[in-house]
Scaffold this motif. Structure first.
Motif, PDB file in Angstrom:
ATOM      1  N   PRO A  12     -40.568  31.407  -1.906  1.00 53.77           N
ATOM      2  CA  PRO A  12     -41.150  30.097  -1.324  1.00 53.77           C
ATOM      3  C   PRO A  12     -42.701  29.780  -1.568  1.00 53.77           C
ATOM      4  CG  PRO A  12     -40.070  31.830   0.691  1.00 53.77           C
ATOM      5  CD  PRO A  12     -40.025  32.150  -0.512  1.00 53.77           C
ATOM      6  N   GLY A  13     -42.639  28.598  -1.749  1.00 48.32           N
ATOM      7  CA  GLY A  13     -44.109  28.019  -2.059  1.00 48.32           C
ATOM      8  C   GLY A  13     -44.369  28.046  -3.393  1.00 48.32           C
ATOM      9  N   GLN A  14     -43.191  28.547  -4.186  1.00 47.62           N
ATOM     10  CA  GLN A  14     -43.216  28.659  -5.648  1.00 47.62           C
ATOM     11  C   GLN A  14     -42.596  28.382  -6.533  1.00 47.62           C
ATOM     12  OE1 GLN A  14     -45.788  31.205  -6.758  1.00 47.62           O
ATOM     13  NE2 GLN A  14     -46.676  31.832  -4.578  1.00 47.62           N
ATOM     14  N   GLN A  15     -42.467  28.123  -7.188  1.00 44.16           N
ATOM     15  CA  GLN A  15     -41.459  27.669  -8.279  1.00 44.16           C
ATOM     16  C   GLN A  15     -40.887  28.800  -8.723  1.00 44.16           C
ATOM     17  OE1 GLN A  15     -43.217  26.115 -12.078  1.00 44.16           O
ATOM     18  NE2 GLN A  15     -41.398  26.183 -13.710  1.00 44.16           N
ATOM     19  N   GLY A  16     -39.515  28.026  -9.305  1.00 46.56           N
ATOM     20  CA  GLY A  16     -38.183  29.206  -8.630  1.00 46.56           C
ATOM     21  C   GLY A  16     -38.048  30.084 -10.841  1.00 46.56           C
ATOM     22  N   ILE A  17     -37.840  31.407 -10.321  1.00 45.59           N
ATOM     23  CA  ILE A  17     -37.795  32.095 -11.380  1.00 45.59           C
ATOM     24  C   ILE A  17     -36.815  32.101 -11.645  1.00 45.59           C
ATOM     25  CG2 ILE A  17     -38.421  34.928 -12.258  1.00 45.59           C
ATOM     26  CD1 ILE A  17     -40.107  34.717  -9.178  1.00 45.59           C
ATOM     27  N   ASP A  18     -36.962  32.063 -13.733  1.00 45.23           N
ATOM     28  CA  ASP A  18     -35.459  31.911 -14.170  1.00 45.23           C
ATOM     29  C   ASP A  18     -34.748  33.522 -14.862  1.00 45.23           C
ATOM     30  OD1 ASP A  18     -34.704  29.173 -14.061  1.00 45.23           O
ATOM     31  OD2 ASP A  18     -35.452  28.409 -15.488  1.00 45.23           O
ATOM     32  N   PHE A  19     -33.551  33.447 -14.734  1.00 36.54           N
ATOM     33  CA  PHE A  19     -33.538  35.481 -15.263  1.00 36.54           C
ATOM     34  C   PHE A  19     -31.767  34.858 -15.465  1.00 36.54           C
ATOM     35  CE2 PHE A  19     -32.269  35.566 -10.419  1.00 36.54           C
ATOM     36  CZ  PHE A  19     -31.681  36.720 -11.055  1.00 36.54           C
ATOM     37  N   GLY A  20     -31.545  36.427 -16.025  1.00 36.64           N
ATOM     38  CA  GLY A  20     -30.774  36.606 -16.094  1.00 36.64           C
ATOM     39  C   GLY A  20     -30.025  36.288 -17.840  1.00 36.64           C
ATOM     40  N   ARG A  21     -28.717  37.657 -17.982  1.00 32.24           N
ATOM     41  CA  ARG A  21     -28.645  37.964 -19.391  1.00 32.24           C
ATOM     42  C   ARG A  21     -27.117  37.734 -19.650  1.00 32.24           C
ATOM     43  NH1 ARG A  21     -31.545  44.078 -19.428  1.00 32.24           N
ATOM     44  NH2 ARG A  21     -33.626  43.561 -18.877  1.00 32.24           N
ATOM     45  N   GLN A  22     -26.507  37.533 -19.011  1.00 29.97           N
ATOM     46  CA  GLN A  22     -25.023  38.191 -19.305  1.00 29.97           C
ATOM     47  C   GLN A  22     -23.987  36.100 -19.109  1.00 29.97           C
ATOM     48  OE1 GLN A  22     -23.511  40.811 -19.733  1.00 29.97           O
ATOM     49  NE2 GLN A  22     -25.103  41.773 -19.495  1.00 29.97           N
ATOM     50  N   HIS A  23     -23.121  36.140 -20.825  1.00 27.57           N
ATOM     51  CA  HIS A  23     -22.833  34.596 -21.044  1.00 27.57           C
ATOM     52  C   HIS A  23     -21.473  35.076 -19.702  1.00 27.57           C
ATOM     53  CE1 HIS A  23     -25.169  33.307 -23.670  1.00 27.57           C
ATOM     54  NE2 HIS A  23     -25.406  34.890 -23.869  1.00 27.57           N
ATOM     55  N   GLY A  24     -21.106  33.512 -19.574  1.00 28.40           N
ATOM     56  CA  GLY A  24     -20.421  33.798 -19.003  1.00 28.40           C
ATOM     57  C   GLY A  24     -19.020  32.917 -19.439  1.00 28.40           C
ATOM     58  N   LEU A  25     -17.577  33.371 -19.266  1.00 29.69           N
ATOM     59  CA  LEU A  25     -16.487  32.163 -20.069  1.00 29.69           C
ATOM     60  C   LEU A  25     -15.887  31.690 -19.244  1.00 29.69           C
ATOM     61  CD1 LEU A  25     -14.834  31.742 -22.722  1.00 29.69           C
ATOM     62  CD2 LEU A  25     -14.017  33.469 -22.640  1.00 29.69           C
ATOM     63  N   ALA A  26     -15.476  30.972 -19.663  1.00 27.67           N
ATOM     64  CA  ALA A  26     -14.235  29.969 -18.166  1.00 27.67           C
ATOM     65  C   ALA A  26     -13.171  29.366 -19.148  1.00 27.67           C
ATOM     66  CB  ALA A  26     -14.236  28.885 -17.375  1.00 27.67           C
ATOM     67  N   ILE A  27     -11.780  30.580 -18.849  1.00 29.02           N
ATOM     68  CA  ILE A  27     -11.073  29.561 -19.892  1.00 29.02           C
ATOM     69  C   ILE A  27      -9.805  28.759 -18.654  1.00 29.02           C
ATOM     70  CG2 ILE A  27      -8.526  30.414 -20.433  1.00 29.02           C
ATOM     71  CD1 ILE A  27     -10.075  33.019 -21.487  1.00 29.02           C
ATOM     72  N   TYR A  28      -9.393  27.632 -18.357  1.00 26.51           N
ATOM     73  CA  TYR A  28      -9.070  26.493 -17.926  1.00 26.51           C
ATOM     74  C   TYR A  28      -7.226  26.497 -18.448  1.00 26.51           C
ATOM     75  CZ  TYR A  28     -13.394  25.422 -15.513  1.00 26.51           C
ATOM     76  OH  TYR A  28     -14.242  25.289 -15.393  1.00 26.51           O
ATOM     77  N   VAL A  29      -6.733  26.993 -17.684  1.00 27.27           N
ATOM     78  CA  VAL A  29      -4.935  26.593 -18.362  1.00 27.27           C
ATOM     79  C   VAL A  29      -4.312  25.790 -17.467  1.00 27.27           C
ATOM     80  CG1 VAL A  29      -2.546  28.269 -18.337  1.00 27.27           C
ATOM     81  CG2 VAL A  29      -4.978  29.084 -18.974  1.00 27.27           C
ATOM     82  N   ASN A  30      -4.086  25.145 -18.169  1.00 23.13           N
ATOM     83  CA  ASN A  30      -2.970  23.600 -16.898  1.00 23.13           C
ATOM     84  C   ASN A  30      -1.945  23.701 -16.675  1.00 23.13           C
ATOM     85  OD1 ASN A  30      -1.067  21.675 -16.770  1.00 23.13           O
ATOM     86  ND2 ASN A  30      -2.437  20.126 -18.136  1.00 23.13           N
ATOM     87  N   GLY A  31      -1.294  24.165 -15.573  1.00 22.95           N
ATOM     88  CA  GLY A  31      -0.247  25.178 -15.399  1.00 22.95           C
ATOM     89  C   GLY A  31       1.381  24.171 -15.331  1.00 22.95           C
ATOM     90  N   THR A  32       0.544  22.797 -15.775  1.00 20.12           N
ATOM     91  CA  THR A  32       1.980  21.838 -15.266  1.00 20.12           C
ATOM     92  C   THR A  32       2.458  21.748 -16.526  1.00 20.12           C
ATOM     93  OG1 THR A  32       0.349  20.281 -15.228  1.00 20.12           O
ATOM     94  CG2 THR A  32       1.329  20.474 -13.421  1.00 20.12           C
ATOM     95  N   ASP A  33       1.549  21.245 -17.822  1.00 21.19           N
ATOM     96  CA  ASP A  33       2.303  20.899 -19.182  1.00 21.19           C
ATOM     97  C   ASP A  33       2.654  22.707 -19.852  1.00 21.19           C
ATOM     98  OD1 ASP A  33       1.859  18.483 -18.369  1.00 21.19           O
ATOM     99  OD2 ASP A  33      -0.880  18.263 -19.291  1.00 21.19           O
ATOM    100  N   LEU A  34       2.326  23.502 -19.726  1.00 20.83           N
ATOM    101  CA  LEU A  34       3.235  24.153 -20.263  1.00 20.83           C
ATOM    102  C   LEU A  34       3.934  24.645 -20.171  1.00 20.83           C
ATOM    103  CD1 LEU A  34      -0.451  26.825 -19.578  1.00 20.83           C
ATOM    104  CD2 LEU A  34       0.382  25.131 -21.863  1.00 20.83           C
ATOM    105  N   PRO A  35       4.827  25.488 -20.975  1.00 22.81           N
ATOM    106  CA  PRO A  35       6.361  26.035 -20.719  1.00 22.81           C
ATOM    107  C   PRO A  35       6.259  26.640 -19.818  1.00 22.81           C
ATOM    108  CG  PRO A  35       5.720  25.745 -23.141  1.00 22.81           C
ATOM    109  CD  PRO A  35       4.102  25.812 -22.788  1.00 22.81           C
ATOM    110  N   ALA A  36       7.882  26.801 -19.181  1.00 20.10           N
ATOM    111  CA  ALA A  36       7.748  28.137 -18.230  1.00 20.10           C
ATOM    112  C   ALA A  36       7.679  29.037 -18.752  1.00 20.10           C
ATOM    113  CB  ALA A  36       8.870  27.380 -17.839  1.00 20.10           C
ATOM    114  N   SER A  37       7.621  29.392 -19.640  1.00 24.06           N
ATOM    115  CA  SER A  37       7.315  30.929 -20.284  1.00 24.06           C
ATOM    116  C   SER A  37       6.514  31.257 -20.123  1.00 24.06           C
ATOM    117  CB  SER A  37       7.992  31.056 -21.390  1.00 24.06           C
ATOM    118  OG  SER A  37       7.275  30.624 -22.683  1.00 24.06           O
ATOM    119  N   VAL A  38       4.652  30.497 -20.199  1.00 18.86           N
ATOM    120  CA  VAL A  38       3.596  30.786 -20.106  1.00 18.86           C
ATOM    121  C   VAL A  38       3.023  30.896 -18.576  1.00 18.86           C
ATOM    122  CG1 VAL A  38       1.028  29.549 -20.349  1.00 18.86           C
ATOM    123  CG2 VAL A  38       3.354  29.821 -22.079  1.00 18.86           C
TER     124      VAL A  38
END
Length: 124
Positions: free
Chosen positions: A98-124
């Motif tokens: 409160p009343g201060q500027q935010g302090i940025d932190f964190g060291r880890q990177h994230g990875l997101a994988i999006y899979v389209n469940g409608t255009d892929l073969p049924a085996s996937v």
């Protein structure tokens, strides 16, 4: 050191915004672990709330953890950041005081994988 507080005799609510796409059920164990760590070591900080920000698309954007800090000092807030980073806080996370500027932190990177469940073969 953060250089934000001198000696204080009050409780302050700080908000940790994690750049993490955690649903409430995934955030709860993190909050519980953070709370238990602080209590076991006698630090005067405890989780008092939290929330999840959802984008219009339905995807989670980020989540918050609200912490009550007794007698906030630079050392206590630095400890909080260090503990969160040891718990794999992602880059782009912010500690809001409160009343201060935010302090940025964190060291880890994230990875997101999006899979389209409608255009892929049924085996996937």
């Amino acid at each position: 050191m953060l250089g934000l507080f001198g000696k204080s005799k009050k409780k302050t609510i700080v908000v940790v915004t994690l750049n993490a796409r955690l649903q409430p059920m995934d955030r709860a164990p993190l909050e519980d672990g953070l709370d238990a760590f602080m209590e076991q070591r006698g630090h005067r900080m405890r989780v008092v709330g939290g929330g999840t920000l959802q984008q219009p698309s339905g995807e989670i954007k980020e989540c918050d953890i609200e912490m009550e800090v007794d007698n906030p000092t630079d050392a206590r807030l630095t400890l909080l950041i260090n503990v969160l980073e040891s718990m794999l806080a992602p880059i782009g996370s912010t500690l809001h005081i409160p009343g201060q500027q935010g302090i940025d932190f964190g060291r880890q990177h994230g990875l997101a994988i999006y899979v389209n469940g409608t255009d892929l073969p049924a085996s996937v």
